[in-house]
Design a protein around this motif. Structure first.
Motif, PDB file in Angstrom:
ATOM      1  N   TRP A  21       0.842  -1.204   0.000  1.00  0.00           N
ATOM      2  CA  TRP A  21       0.000   0.000   0.000  1.00  0.00           C
ATOM      3  C   TRP A  21       0.876   1.253   0.000  1.00  0.00           C
ATOM      4  CZ3 TRP A  21      -4.989   0.106  -1.042  1.00  0.00           C
ATOM      5  CH2 TRP A  21      -5.807  -0.975  -0.721  1.00  0.00           C
ATOM      6  N   SER A  22       1.914   1.225   0.825  1.00  0.00           N
ATOM      7  CA  SER A  22       2.800   2.382   0.961  1.00  0.00           C
ATOM      8  C   SER A  22       3.413   2.768  -0.372  1.00  0.00           C
ATOM      9  CB  SER A  22       3.900   2.072   1.984  1.00  0.00           C
ATOM     10  OG  SER A  22       4.798   3.155   2.100  1.00  0.00           O
ATOM     11  N   GLN A  23       3.851   1.766  -1.137  1.00  0.00           N
ATOM     12  CA  GLN A  23       4.482   2.079  -2.418  1.00  0.00           C
ATOM     13  C   GLN A  23       3.469   2.574  -3.445  1.00  0.00           C
ATOM     14  OE1 GLN A  23       7.045  -1.481  -3.200  1.00  0.00           O
ATOM     15  NE2 GLN A  23       8.668   0.030  -3.024  1.00  0.00           N
ATOM     16  N   LEU A  24       2.251   2.068  -3.386  1.00  0.00           N
ATOM     17  CA  LEU A  24       1.203   2.564  -4.283  1.00  0.00           C
ATOM     18  C   LEU A  24       0.953   4.051  -4.040  1.00  0.00           C
ATOM     19  CD1 LEU A  24      -1.331  -0.414  -4.064  1.00  0.00           C
ATOM     20  CD2 LEU A  24      -0.074   0.298  -6.112  1.00  0.00           C
ATOM     21  N   VAL A  25       0.859   4.415  -2.761  1.00  0.00           N
ATOM     22  CA  VAL A  25       0.643   5.820  -2.424  1.00  0.00           C
ATOM     23  C   VAL A  25       1.894   6.635  -2.744  1.00  0.00           C
ATOM     24  CG1 VAL A  25       0.133   7.449  -0.575  1.00  0.00           C
ATOM     25  CG2 VAL A  25      -0.997   5.234  -0.597  1.00  0.00           C
ATOM     26  N   ALA A  26       3.065   6.086  -2.411  1.00  0.00           N
ATOM     27  CA  ALA A  26       4.320   6.816  -2.588  1.00  0.00           C
ATOM     28  C   ALA A  26       4.506   7.283  -4.024  1.00  0.00           C
ATOM     29  CB  ALA A  26       5.497   5.944  -2.163  1.00  0.00           C
ATOM     30  N   ALA A  27       4.182   6.421  -4.969  1.00  0.00           N
ATOM     31  CA  ALA A  27       4.358   6.778  -6.381  1.00  0.00           C
ATOM     32  C   ALA A  27       3.557   8.032  -6.727  1.00  0.00           C
ATOM     33  CB  ALA A  27       3.940   5.610  -7.267  1.00  0.00           C
ATOM     34  N   LYS A  28       2.308   8.078  -6.273  1.00  0.00           N
ATOM     35  CA  LYS A  28       1.457   9.243  -6.557  1.00  0.00           C
ATOM     36  C   LYS A  28       1.883  10.454  -5.725  1.00  0.00           C
ATOM     37  CE  LYS A  28      -2.807   7.050  -8.161  1.00  0.00           C
ATOM     38  NZ  LYS A  28      -4.289   7.035  -8.028  1.00  0.00           N
ATOM     39  N   PHE A  29       2.266  10.204  -4.476  1.00  0.00           N
ATOM     40  CA  PHE A  29       2.688  11.289  -3.594  1.00  0.00           C
ATOM     41  C   PHE A  29       3.935  11.977  -4.147  1.00  0.00           C
ATOM     42  CE2 PHE A  29       5.491  12.544  -0.019  1.00  0.00           C
ATOM     43  CZ  PHE A  29       4.706  13.521   0.570  1.00  0.00           C
ATOM     44  N   LEU A  30       4.912  11.202  -4.590  1.00  0.00           N
ATOM     45  CA  LEU A  30       6.153  11.782  -5.103  1.00  0.00           C
ATOM     46  C   LEU A  30       5.906  12.547  -6.403  1.00  0.00           C
ATOM     47  CD1 LEU A  30       8.603   8.858  -4.288  1.00  0.00           C
ATOM     48  CD2 LEU A  30       8.550  11.106  -3.208  1.00  0.00           C
TER      49      LEU A  30
END
Length: 262
Positions: A21-30
């Motif tokens: 989940w963290s990496q899914l969000v991280a991609a959009k967040f970055l």
């Protein structure tokens, strides 16, 4: 709501439960953060390195430091990030082991509600970031149904079983985060709601994932076999299974960024 501490001691279990989940969000967040290349980063609460790895993949940093209080998580992150020029060490978000004005950007991914005094954590990020740099964070919208496992968490509590929550859960509210950024003297504050979806192969995949969760796994594993089976059937009936048995869930975070005064 329980005051028991949520402990992240198993990097592999955390990876399956939350790292994905963290990496899914991280991609959009970055992408939303839109940082320049070649910056010196600080990842506060780096955990098992899931977000840290995304920094390297998307942002071409000059250097990254990751801080986390859990030795087991740092150990897992060291293995995961062995091929990257990263500095990883145990540390406290409220007392960062870095000099003032020593990094260009500090991020706190899915962490601020675990910091006992969030205002201290944000102030520390503002201290170590050089003037003109960025202080940013995101957290599950715990009160707005953004947490990926909200339905099963609610079902457990409705069944009278105590579930631990982050100690500073109020800090997951967008308005609270905005106030914290203002209190830290940050300017040009911007906020964003970021939504993601994740698919599980089938219910067994989902169930095995939650059994390894530090927040609800112990409660599920403590149930008798018959009670756990009944609860398992109850949860299965509430999840959106498609014709192939696959389960696709949605979650969202509250994100924020601000600039350290020049």
């Amino acid at each position: 709501m329980s005051n028991d501490q949520i402990r992240f001691d198993d990097g592999a279990s955390y990876e399956r439960y939350m790292g994905v989940w963290s990496q899914l969000v991280a991609a959009k967040f970055l992408t939303w953060l839109a940082p320049q290349q070649g910056l010196n980063w600080l990842d506060v609460g780096c955990g098992n390195g899931a977000f840290t790895e995304m920094i390297f993949k998307q942002c071409q940093p000059s250097a990254v430091t990751g801080i986390d209080p859990a030795p087991a998580q740092i150990g897992y992150a060291r293995q995961r990030l062995a091929d990257y020029p990263v500095k990883l060490e145990e540390g406290d978000a409220q007392n960062l082991p870095l000099d003032s004005n020593s990094v260009n950007i500090a991020v706190m991914p899915l962490v601020i509600f675990f910091v006992p005094e969030p205002a201290k954590g944000v102030a520390e990020m503002a201290r170590v970031v050089a003037p003109g740099g960025t202080v940013a964070a995101y957290t599950w919208d715990m009160f707005g149904g953004g947490f990926p496992y909200s339905p099963i968490q609610k079902a457990i509590t409705d069944a009278g079983v105590s579930v631990p929550y982050p100690p500073s859960i109020e800090a997951s509210r967008m308005e609270v985060m905005h106030e914290l950024w203002q209190q830290a003297g940050l300017s040009t504050i911007q906020t964003e709601v970021i939504s993601v979806t994740r698919s599980f192969v089938d219910f067994a995949d989902y169930w095995e994932t939650v059994l390894g969760a530090p927040s609800i796994g112990p409660q599920l594993n403590a149930m008798s076999a018959s009670k756990q089976q009944a609860f398992r059937d109850q949860i299965r009936a509430t999840l959106p299974l498609d014709t192939n048995g696959q389960i696709t869930l949605q979650a969202h975070v509250n994100a924020i960024k601000g600039i350290v005064a020049q």
